[in-house]
Design a protein around this motif. Structure first.
Motif, PDB file in Angstrom:
ATOM      1  N   THR A  36     -21.410  31.436  -5.402  1.00  0.00           N
ATOM      2  CA  THR A  36     -22.258  30.286  -5.737  1.00  0.00           C
ATOM      3  C   THR A  36     -22.438  30.326  -7.265  1.00  0.00           C
ATOM      4  OG1 THR A  36     -24.153  31.711  -5.218  1.00  0.00           O
ATOM      5  CG2 THR A  36     -23.495  30.161  -3.530  1.00  0.00           C
ATOM      6  N   PHE A  41     -26.755  32.860  -5.163  1.00  0.00           N
ATOM      7  CA  PHE A  41     -27.747  33.047  -4.117  1.00  0.00           C
ATOM      8  C   PHE A  41     -27.754  34.516  -3.699  1.00  0.00           C
ATOM      9  CE2 PHE A  41     -29.470  33.425   0.048  1.00  0.00           C
ATOM     10  CZ  PHE A  41     -30.592  32.634  -0.034  1.00  0.00           C
ATOM     11  N   ASP A  69     -19.262  27.674  -3.320  1.00  0.00           N
ATOM     12  CA  ASP A  69     -20.335  27.093  -2.513  1.00  0.00           C
ATOM     13  C   ASP A  69     -21.350  26.509  -3.486  1.00  0.00           C
ATOM     14  OD1 ASP A  69     -22.460  26.501  -0.888  1.00  0.00           O
ATOM     15  OD2 ASP A  69     -22.726  28.532  -0.107  1.00  0.00           O
ATOM     16  N   TYR A  71     -24.065  24.927  -3.171  1.00  0.00           N
ATOM     17  CA  TYR A  71     -25.084  24.468  -2.224  1.00  0.00           C
ATOM     18  C   TYR A  71     -26.289  23.845  -2.895  1.00  0.00           C
ATOM     19  CZ  TYR A  71     -28.141  28.386  -3.147  1.00  0.00           C
ATOM     20  OH  TYR A  71     -28.989  29.255  -3.748  1.00  0.00           O
ATOM     21  N   SER A  98     -23.132  19.982   0.626  1.00  0.00           N
ATOM     22  CA  SER A  98     -23.674  19.299   1.806  1.00  0.00           C
ATOM     23  C   SER A  98     -24.909  18.501   1.425  1.00  0.00           C
ATOM     24  CB  SER A  98     -24.036  20.314   2.895  1.00  0.00           C
ATOM     25  OG  SER A  98     -25.252  20.956   2.567  1.00  0.00           O
ATOM     26  N   SER A 100     -27.654  19.036   2.915  1.00  0.00           N
ATOM     27  CA  SER A 100     -28.765  19.817   3.463  1.00  0.00           C
ATOM     28  C   SER A 100     -29.979  19.881   2.543  1.00  0.00           C
ATOM     29  CB  SER A 100     -28.301  21.235   3.787  1.00  0.00           C
ATOM     30  OG  SER A 100     -27.430  21.207   4.894  1.00  0.00           O
ATOM     31  N   LYS A 101     -29.745  19.922   1.215  1.00  0.00           N
ATOM     32  CA  LYS A 101     -30.870  20.054   0.282  1.00  0.00           C
ATOM     33  C   LYS A 101     -31.341  18.705  -0.245  1.00  0.00           C
ATOM     34  CE  LYS A 101     -29.915  24.506   0.188  1.00  0.00           C
ATOM     35  NZ  LYS A 101     -30.631  25.443   1.026  1.00  0.00           N
ATOM     36  N   ARG A 108     -26.315  18.084   9.290  1.00  0.00           N
ATOM     37  CA  ARG A 108     -25.037  18.823   9.344  1.00  0.00           C
ATOM     38  C   ARG A 108     -23.892  17.994   8.750  1.00  0.00           C
ATOM     39  NH1 ARG A 108     -26.769  22.456   8.276  1.00  0.00           N
ATOM     40  NH2 ARG A 108     -24.934  23.716   8.639  1.00  0.00           N
TER      41      ARG A 108
HETATM   42  C1  LIG Z   1     -25.861  30.132  -0.105  1.00  0.00           C
HETATM   43  C2  LIG Z   1     -26.047  28.913   0.741  1.00  0.00           C
HETATM   44  N1  LIG Z   1     -25.035  28.055   0.878  1.00  0.00           N
HETATM   45  C3  LIG Z   1     -25.170  26.928   1.617  1.00  0.00           C
HETATM   46  C4  LIG Z   1     -26.359  26.627   2.229  1.00  0.00           C
HETATM   47  C5  LIG Z   1     -26.456  25.330   2.969  1.00  0.00           C
HETATM   48  O1  LIG Z   1     -25.800  25.390   4.138  1.00  0.00           O
HETATM   49  P1  LIG Z   1     -25.503  24.028   4.921  1.00  0.00           P
HETATM   50  O2  LIG Z   1     -24.981  23.076   3.909  1.00  0.00           O
HETATM   51  O3  LIG Z   1     -24.515  24.444   5.953  1.00  0.00           O
HETATM   52  O4  LIG Z   1     -26.796  23.568   5.514  1.00  0.00           O
HETATM   53  C6  LIG Z   1     -27.430  27.487   2.134  1.00  0.00           C
HETATM   54  C7  LIG Z   1     -28.676  27.170   2.861  1.00  0.00           C
HETATM   55  O5  LIG Z   1     -29.689  27.752   2.700  1.00  0.00           O
HETATM   56  C8  LIG Z   1     -27.280  28.661   1.360  1.00  0.00           C
HETATM   57  O6  LIG Z   1     -28.294  29.504   1.223  1.00  0.00           O
END
Ligand SMILES: Cc1ncc(COP(=O)(O)O)c(C=O)c1O
Length: 261
Positions: A36, A41, A69, A71, A98, A100-101, A108
């Motif tokens: 990352t 992370f 990644d 993310y 993604s 997601s955030k 998903r």
């Molecule tokens: C390091 C990392 N990558 C990706 C994600 C996100 O994953 P996704 O996009 O599958 O929800 C997270 C979620 O906390 C994460 O901590």
């Protein structure tokens, strides 16, 4: 667990101040590395320009691949976002992201940019894994993107997350004076290193649990126990994106009350 279930053996690699440590990477014999780089992370470290270039050199030298990644690459508060590694060498980087955030993790929905020569196989694997993501969700998201709504949403999140981060840093300053907060330039969490008077970590965590405050120490993410120096510090991974500023202040106040017993 994810890699193991896919039949891949994962090797844990250490970090230095610039990113994933190069020598251990070189001598590990691996040909794929998951990183990352925009905001490591969980430490929050941003890879140096030099390490980014070294990582790409390494990938070319072993004919390998860097899995980037990104993310939380959309959330950088103090300067323009760091460019993705993927753009620098599309043949040796696979990029993931993604919503997601920025929208909701439960959707998903994400994306994967792979070297062109991989595309067919990735599409095929995806098909045999789950026959693909819901078409309606993707069509709606495409519409959302095209209309500029996603950009607006990202800007809205940026503002909200920056306010929450500021509230967390201010609350830590007020209730845990002497703490060091790092990893704040981007992302959705910070690392707070508390002064040693709050330690040892075990007692601190027991007090938090007793008070009903859920916190995770950085040590919980480590593959190997910290050295003797690391053991003395309490480093907490504090996520703030889902909590409004007033609740952040209240939460940190509760933590401080519990910490001093
Ligand atoms: C390091 C990392 N990558 C990706 C994600 C996100 O994953 P996704 O996009 O599958 O929800 C997270 C979620 O906390 C994460 O901590």
């Amino acid at each position: 667990a994810l890699y193991a279930s896919a039949g891949v053996t994962a090797v844990a690699l250490p970090l230095d101040d610039e990113g994933v440590a190069l020598e251990p990477l070189r001598s590990s014999g691996v040909r794929a590395v998951v990183t990352t780089p925009a905001h490591q992370f969980p430490t929050g470290l941003a890879y140096s320009a030099r390490r980014r270039a070294e990582l790409l050199d390494w990938a070319r030298s072993v004919d390998g691949i860097v899995l980037e990644d990104d993310y939380d690459g959309d959330f950088r508060y103090d300067r323009a976002p760091v460019g993705a590694l993927q753009g620098l060498d599309p043949d040796h980087v696979a990029y993931t992201g993604s919503v997601s955030k920025s929208l909701a993790p439960g959707l998903r929905l994400g994306w994967l940019l792979v070297p062109e020569s991989w595309t067919e196989e990735v599409v095929e694997r995806k098909r045999t894994m789950d026959l693909g993501h819901p078409a309606l969700d993707q069509a709606l998201f495409a519409r959302f993107l095209e209309r500029g709504d996603y950009d607006r949403q990202l800007r809205r999140c940026q503002r909200a997350y920056r306010d929450r981060r500021d509230a967390l840093v201010a609350a830590l300053d007020a209730h845990f004076p002497g703490s060091e907060v790092s990893g704040i330039a981007a992302g959705l969490h910070v690392i707070a290193t508390l002064p040693r008077r709050y330690g040892p970590e075990e007692r601190f965590l027991a007090r938090m649990a007793e008070a009903g405050v859920a916190v995770r120490p950085l040590s919980a993410y480590a593959h190997a126990p910290a050295g003797p120096e690391g053991d003395k510090e309490i480093r907490l991974v504090l996520g703030y994106a889902h909590v409004p500023p007033a609740r952040i202040a209240e939460g940190v106040r509760l933590m401080a009350e519990a910490a001093t017993g």
